[in-house]
Design an enzyme around this catalytic site. Structure first.
Site, PDB file in Angstrom:
ATOM      1  N   LYS A  81       0.858  -1.189   0.000  1.00 22.19           N
ATOM      2  CA  LYS A  81       0.000   0.000   0.000  1.00 22.19           C
ATOM      3  C   LYS A  81       0.889   1.232   0.000  1.00 22.19           C
ATOM      4  CE  LYS A  81      -3.926   1.862   2.728  1.00 22.19           C
ATOM      5  NZ  LYS A  81      -4.757   1.602   3.935  1.00 22.19           N
ATOM      6  N   SER A 156      -9.699   1.737   3.060  1.00 22.74           N
ATOM      7  CA  SER A 156      -8.841   2.520   2.198  1.00 22.74           C
ATOM      8  C   SER A 156      -7.831   1.682   1.405  1.00 22.74           C
ATOM      9  CB  SER A 156      -8.090   3.570   3.022  1.00 22.74           C
ATOM     10  OG  SER A 156      -7.244   2.944   3.965  1.00 22.74           O
ATOM     11  N   SER A 180      -9.740  -0.768   7.193  1.00 16.59           N
ATOM     12  CA  SER A 180      -9.189  -0.581   5.845  1.00 16.59           C
ATOM     13  C   SER A 180      -8.474  -1.774   5.228  1.00 16.59           C
ATOM     14  CB  SER A 180      -8.234   0.608   5.832  1.00 16.59           C
ATOM     15  OG  SER A 180      -8.980   1.785   5.739  1.00 16.59           O
TER      16      SER A 180
HETATM   17  N1  GLN Z   1     -12.942   4.003   6.600  1.00 12.33           N
HETATM   18  C1  GLN Z   1     -12.356   4.378   7.858  1.00 12.33           C
HETATM   19  C2  GLN Z   1     -11.942   5.825   7.812  1.00 12.33           C
HETATM   20  O1  GLN Z   1     -12.168   6.438   6.810  1.00 12.33           O
HETATM   21  C3  GLN Z   1     -11.189   3.481   8.179  1.00 12.33           C
HETATM   22  C4  GLN Z   1      -9.989   3.821   7.403  1.00 12.33           C
HETATM   23  C5  GLN Z   1      -8.822   2.961   7.756  1.00 12.33           C
HETATM   24  O2  GLN Z   1      -8.942   1.911   8.373  1.00 12.33           O
HETATM   25  N2  GLN Z   1      -7.657   3.450   7.390  1.00 12.33           N
HETATM   26  O3  GLN Z   1     -11.412   6.358   8.742  1.00 12.33           O
END
Ligand code: GLN
Length: 488
Positions: A81, A156, A180
């Site tokens: 990532k 994400s 994410s």
């Molecule tokens: N969707 C969640 C957020 O926007 C989690 C994101 C993540 O785990 N990095 O904060």
């Protein structure tokens, strides 16, 4: 093996072909790069592709294999990532702020994979600074779900999940602050694990919310997930939150039955608005665990409904502090076309950050400001303690807690972008684990009528990864998922 698509292999399948010299790492790597070249126009899972580096690493891996010195990940093409530092390779967090930023060092996870002579084929797209659930917040382009290109891959870590599902690489690493890794794994029909907080070093992971962030594997199956976790878990003196533990060999947890295990099913995890097909699949998955010999019982985690509110105070608060460093002075985007230092800072941040990042920074700054701190931040910390204790009590009775990973299957691009709260609701079932610091895995459990993957989540107590692998593997072997992949 289908010789025309060796990249469709799992890591453990590739391992035996590499070690028996039926395929070389260079061949496997070229096949992955060809597939990336062929699919990227449609899937867009990569921010950067690294062909020269990959070929040179593959040749080095082939030398190690020839010398009889191969480790489980030697010569296997992977992606990271794009919020994990890679020396000499751009690390952008899919943000204009870090566009073109080339780190002078490797993250510990990068280093550990390189130590096994892993092969980096590129960096995975994400929601800017890992804030989002669909990868549509990437400043560069959205990634598409390989099962249906009109739909999101989740986020994400949407790039990593899509890349693995599309067989553009054999595995990837994601980061998980509120879901994410697990939510995109669920939406893309792959396996995603968020380890116990502190089990995997975050040195070189660009910080979002430091009390919640964890790095973990995204793989095609549970056995691969164990191999990748074996490589990256363990104490790192460079990360002060890293646990002083000697991780076991997680592969040894595979292939065991479930007799005697007690599994809790929290009623609160069948949330309002859950897609009926997801609910049906989840109930079928629970019944399967029962048939495999586990003792399944309904239970209650009554503070679950507060987790979302707690998360959306704590994560933005921590992000507002962590992202203060992007001031246009030391690195990243800089607009110096200004009259004063303050003006330059303002212009840099106004142009460098996208709307979701700005929303989080503002929410967090507000929650931390004098007069509101007690009402928001402190209150959220207190509720966090209650949620953590609720899990601790539950794990006195249960070896694991299971639920759906995401309340819905993959949604259409653009469907939730206008309504941040709808987007935030995508993580209701995953973020309690981050709040409590416990591990969670998502394993594919079936396809919807529309042919979209559904994921099943298994949570255990902190450092319960061995039990988690035992359950996830038995479930995977008994389910009728059979490693399905999308037609592309
Ligand atoms: N969707 C969640 C957020 O926007 C989690 C994101 C993540 O785990 N990095 O904060």
């Amino acid at each position: 093996m289908d010789a025309s698509t060796p990249v469709g292999l799992t890591v453990h399948e590739a391992r035996s072909l590499l070690d028996s010299r039926e395929v070389s790492s260079e061949e496997l790597t070229r096949a992955a790069l060809d597939r990336i070249g062929h699919l990227e126009e449609r899937v867009r899972a990569f921010v950067t592709v690294t062909p020269e580096l990959a070929i040179s690493q593959a040749r080095e891996a082939d030398r190690r294999i020839a010398a009889g010195d191969s480790a489980p990940l030697t010569g296997v093409p992977m992606q990271l990532k794009d919020n994990m530092a890679t020396r000499g390779v751009a690390t952008t967090c899919s943000s204009r702020m870090l566009e073109g930023f080339v780190p002078p060092y490797d993250a510990t996870v990068t280093r550990r994979l390189y130590d096994q002579a892993a092969v980096l084929v590129g960096k995975g797209n994400l929601d800017e600074f890992a804030m989002g659930s669909s990868t549509e917040n990437s400043a560069f382009f959205p990634t598409r779900n390989p099962w249906d290109l009109d739909r999101v891959p989740g986020g994400s870590s949407g790039g990593p999940a899509a890349a693995v599902a599309a067989s553009e690489c054999l595995y990837s690493l994601g980061s998980d602050t509120g879901g994410s890794i697990r939510q995109p794994a669920s939406l893309c029909g792959v396996v995603g694990l968020k380890p116990t907080y502190g089990l995997v070093s975050r040195y070189g992971l660009v910080a979002f919310a430091s009390s919640l962030d964890q790095i973990g594997p995204i793989t095609k199956d549970v056995a691969d997930c164990a191999l990748v976790l074996n490589a990256i878990a363990g104490h790192d003196p460079k990360d002060s939150t890293s646990l002083s533990v000697n991780p076991p060999n997680y592969t040894e947890s595979l292939g065991k039955d479930l007799r005697g295990l007690r599994i809790g099913v929290p009623t609160e995890y069948f949330v309002d608005g859950m897609d009926p097909e997801v609910e049906r699949s989840t109930r079928a998955s629970i019944a399967l665990l029962e048939r495999l010999g586990a003792e399944v019982e309904e239970t209650s985690l009554p503070h679950t409904s507060y987790a979302l509110a707690v998360y959306y105070i704590l994560a933005p608060s921590e992000c507002s502090a962590n992202l203060a460093r992007y001031d246009g002075v030391k690195y990243g985007f800089s607009d110096q076309d200004a009259d004063s230092m303050w003006d330059a800072l303002e212009r840099t941040r106004a142009q460098g950050f996208g709307p979701e990042v700005k929303r989080r920074v503002m929410l967090g700054t507000y929650a931390l400001s004098a007069g509101y701190y007690d009402a928001f931040y402190l209150k959220a910390q207190q509720v966090r303690t209650i949620i953590r204790k609720e899990f601790q009590t539950a794990f006195e009775r249960f070896d694991a807690i299971v639920s759906a990973t995401s309340p819905t299957t993959a949604f259409r691009l653009g469907e939730k972008t206008a309504d941040p709260v709808q987007m935030y609701l995508s993580d209701v079932l995953t973020l309690p684990a981050n709040i409590a610091g416990i591990p969670g895995i998502s394993v594919p459990s079936g396809l919807s009528k529309d042919g979209l993957p559904i994921g099943f989540q298994i949570l255990t107590a902190a450092l319960g990864e061995q039990t988690m692998f035992r359950i996830a593997h038995a479930f995977e072997q008994a389910s009728d998922w059979n490693g399905q992949t999308p037609q592309l």
